[in-house]
Design a protein around this motif. Structure first.
Motif, PDB file in Angstrom:
ATOM      1  N   ALA A 295       0.874  -1.104   0.050  1.00 41.37           N
ATOM      2  CA  ALA A 295       0.007  -0.016  -0.110  1.00 41.37           C
ATOM      3  C   ALA A 295       0.966   1.110  -0.061  1.00 41.37           C
ATOM      4  O   ALA A 295       0.449   2.135  -0.551  1.00 41.37           O
ATOM      5  CB  ALA A 295      -1.190   0.015   1.405  1.00 41.37           C
ATOM      6  N   GLU A 348      -7.949   2.575  -9.022  1.00 45.21           N
ATOM      7  CA  GLU A 348      -7.979   1.082  -8.263  1.00 45.21           C
ATOM      8  C   GLU A 348      -6.754   1.179  -7.189  1.00 45.21           C
ATOM      9  O   GLU A 348      -6.980   0.738  -6.005  1.00 45.21           O
ATOM     10  CB  GLU A 348      -7.786   0.128  -9.122  1.00 45.21           C
ATOM     11  CG  GLU A 348      -7.798  -1.317  -8.408  1.00 45.21           C
ATOM     12  CD  GLU A 348      -7.768  -2.494  -9.277  1.00 45.21           C
ATOM     13  OE1 GLU A 348      -7.421  -3.764  -8.948  1.00 45.21           O
ATOM     14  OE2 GLU A 348      -8.062  -2.363 -10.590  1.00 45.21           O
ATOM     15  N   THR A 349      -5.563   1.663  -7.796  1.00 39.34           N
ATOM     16  CA  THR A 349      -4.323   1.598  -6.984  1.00 39.34           C
ATOM     17  C   THR A 349      -4.523   2.475  -5.572  1.00 39.34           C
ATOM     18  O   THR A 349      -4.296   2.023  -4.563  1.00 39.34           O
ATOM     19  CB  THR A 349      -2.960   2.033  -7.673  1.00 39.34           C
ATOM     20  OG1 THR A 349      -2.683   0.996  -8.756  1.00 39.34           O
ATOM     21  CG2 THR A 349      -2.090   1.991  -6.601  1.00 39.34           C
ATOM     22  N   CYS A 351      -7.437   3.603  -4.206  1.00 39.15           N
ATOM     23  CA  CYS A 351      -8.560   3.275  -3.509  1.00 39.15           C
ATOM     24  C   CYS A 351      -7.947   1.902  -2.570  1.00 39.15           C
ATOM     25  O   CYS A 351      -8.168   1.813  -1.215  1.00 39.15           O
ATOM     26  CB  CYS A 351      -9.686   2.631  -4.356  1.00 39.15           C
ATOM     27  SG  CYS A 351     -10.559   4.260  -4.893  1.00 39.15           S
ATOM     28  N   GLU A 352      -7.406   1.183  -3.238  1.00 39.02           N
ATOM     29  CA  GLU A 352      -6.765   0.085  -2.498  1.00 39.02           C
ATOM     30  C   GLU A 352      -5.798   0.271  -1.227  1.00 39.02           C
ATOM     31  O   GLU A 352      -6.124  -0.156  -0.128  1.00 39.02           O
ATOM     32  CB  GLU A 352      -6.181  -1.120  -3.426  1.00 39.02           C
ATOM     33  CG  GLU A 352      -6.930  -1.897  -4.433  1.00 39.02           C
ATOM     34  CD  GLU A 352      -6.348  -2.833  -5.132  1.00 39.02           C
ATOM     35  OE1 GLU A 352      -4.802  -2.782  -4.970  1.00 39.02           O
ATOM     36  OE2 GLU A 352      -6.849  -3.681  -5.752  1.00 39.02           O
ATOM     37  N   TRP A 356      -6.543   0.182   2.820  1.00 40.71           N
ATOM     38  CA  TRP A 356      -5.642  -0.491   3.666  1.00 40.71           C
ATOM     39  C   TRP A 356      -5.021   0.313   4.973  1.00 40.71           C
ATOM     40  O   TRP A 356      -5.247  -0.128   6.091  1.00 40.71           O
ATOM     41  CB  TRP A 356      -4.227  -0.880   2.995  1.00 40.71           C
ATOM     42  CG  TRP A 356      -3.370  -1.704   3.883  1.00 40.71           C
ATOM     43  CD1 TRP A 356      -2.172  -0.996   4.381  1.00 40.71           C
ATOM     44  CD2 TRP A 356      -3.468  -2.900   4.403  1.00 40.71           C
ATOM     45  NE1 TRP A 356      -1.455  -2.035   5.177  1.00 40.71           N
ATOM     46  CE2 TRP A 356      -2.258  -3.111   5.117  1.00 40.71           C
ATOM     47  CE3 TRP A 356      -4.119  -4.124   4.202  1.00 40.71           C
ATOM     48  CZ2 TRP A 356      -1.968  -4.255   5.694  1.00 40.71           C
ATOM     49  CZ3 TRP A 356      -4.071  -5.367   4.793  1.00 40.71           C
ATOM     50  CH2 TRP A 356      -2.592  -5.292   5.619  1.00 40.71           C
TER      51      TRP A 356
END
Length: 368
Positions: A295, A348-349, A351-352, A356
């Motif tokens: 992350a 997407e990166t 939000c992930e 986390w």
């Protein structure tokens, strides 16, 4: 034996000049690659036991690799992509391959081989059929950097059961090369194209690691820091070009231009700090949670992208129409950096990574 960082830095103008010449015809930087090979750039990522410096393959080599990739990026982002792909391949082989395979790879590198990682499937995804000690491949890879110049590619291929393996294959057969995509705005010297593997037979021992290793965390996400290091070089170079050209015009003292110079320096340093943080975390997988590493590197990737886009805007506004004149080195640098920064799935990166860290803090650098 220490790595010749000063010599690498000194050849920036040479690499940049070739990149400018090669931009129009989208020619591969053969001379620049030979220059880097002679300096030991391609062998630097090999483990020390294999005659390298351990840049990227051993924990102590992270800072050295960051500096090396950054310096290559100063001279040519296209060449930086080639070198980063080469290092990526050596890193994956070191992580998941055998010592015997690493020794074979090291011998090839010392003999002049260029490695790459090609994972983007073409119109027909790369598939493999194993049997009788051999593997037959079908399909191809697209957006393959250095195609026609890379001698060995680490590729991902799926079995009929859906398992994805990494395979190390020779790709010297130029009859399988398809150049393109046509009209790419930037990074024109990176030799991006397609490679058709259909009907190629390879030995079963070409497989590296186990099924699923390529996507294994934190390595899958953590490795992005190397691309950031190359982009960092481009960002720093653009910030320097802005300062140099404004000073040459006698405009560097104008308040608005001084503000742009200051903002560009802040953005470049921000990119460095995030890249360094990501590199140090990635080099210490035993000290941090897998999710924390992945992350953090993902956040760093987006921070570097934002810094790069900010510097691009500052250069365009600061230099005005001059930044869009083909004979101005800034024009190619702007196109190359804008293209290089187009990494996949940024939303997407983000939000992930945010998900986390919603209920936990970012890891502190003091822990490394």
């Amino acid at each position: 034996m220490t790595f010749p960082f000063e010599a690498l830095s000194a050849c920036r103008a040479e690499l940049e000049a070739e990149a400018t010449i090669n931009d129009g015809p989208a020619a591969f930087p053969r001379h620049g690659l030979d220059r880097l090979r002679a300096l030991g750039v391609l062998s630097a990522a090999l483990p020390q036991a294999c005659g390298g410096h351990g840049f990227g393959t051993e924990a102590h080599g992270a800072s050295g690799l960051l500096h090396m990739l950054r310096l290559v990026g100063h001279g040519s982002l296209a060449l930086g992509r080639i070198v980063e792909g080469h290092v990526n391949a050596l890193r994956l082989i070191a992580c998941y391959g055998t010592q015997a395979r690493m020794a074979q790879v090291a011998a090839a590198v010392h003999d002049g081989a260029l490695f790459g990682v090609w994972v983007t499937d073409g119109a027909q995804p790369l598939a493999m059929e194993a049997g009788d000690g051999a593997v037959t491949l079908h399909g191809g890879k697209a957006f393959a950097s250095g195609v026609g110049h890379v001698t060995h590619a680490l590729v991902t291929a799926a079995t009929q059961g859906g398992n994805v393996h990494m395979l190390l294959v020779g790709v010297a057969d130029t009859s399988r090369v398809h150049h393109g995509p046509d009209g790419l705005a930037g990074m024109r010297g990176a030799g991006t194209g397609r490679y058709d593997f259909t009907g190629m037979g390879v030995q079963a021992d070409c497989m590296v690691g186990q099924a699923g290793d390529y996507l294994r965390q934190p390595e899958f996400s953590a490795g992005a820091w190397r691309a950031m290091a190359v982009a960092l070089g481009g960002i720093e170079r653009l910030a320097t070009v802005l300062r140099e050209q404004l000073a040459a015009r006698g405009r560097a003292q104008a308040p608005a231009q001084q503000a742009r110079i200051g903002d560009a320096l802040i953005a470049a340093e921000t990119a460095f700090l995030w890249t360094h943080r990501a590199a140090m975390l990635a080099a210490a997988p035993d000290r941090h949670a897998t999710g924390d590493i992945a992350a953090t590197v993902n956040l760093a990737r987006l921070a570097v992208e934002r810094a790069g886009l900010e510097v691009i805007g500052l250069v365009q506004r600061g230099l005005g129409l001059a930044a869009f004149v083909r004979t101005n080195p800034a024009e190619r640098l702007l196109r190359d950096l804008a293209t290089y920064l187009r990494q996949p799935a940024p939303d997407e990166t983000l939000c992930e990574a945010a998900g986390w860290f919603t209920h936990r803090d970012l890891p502190r650098m003091e822990a490394t």
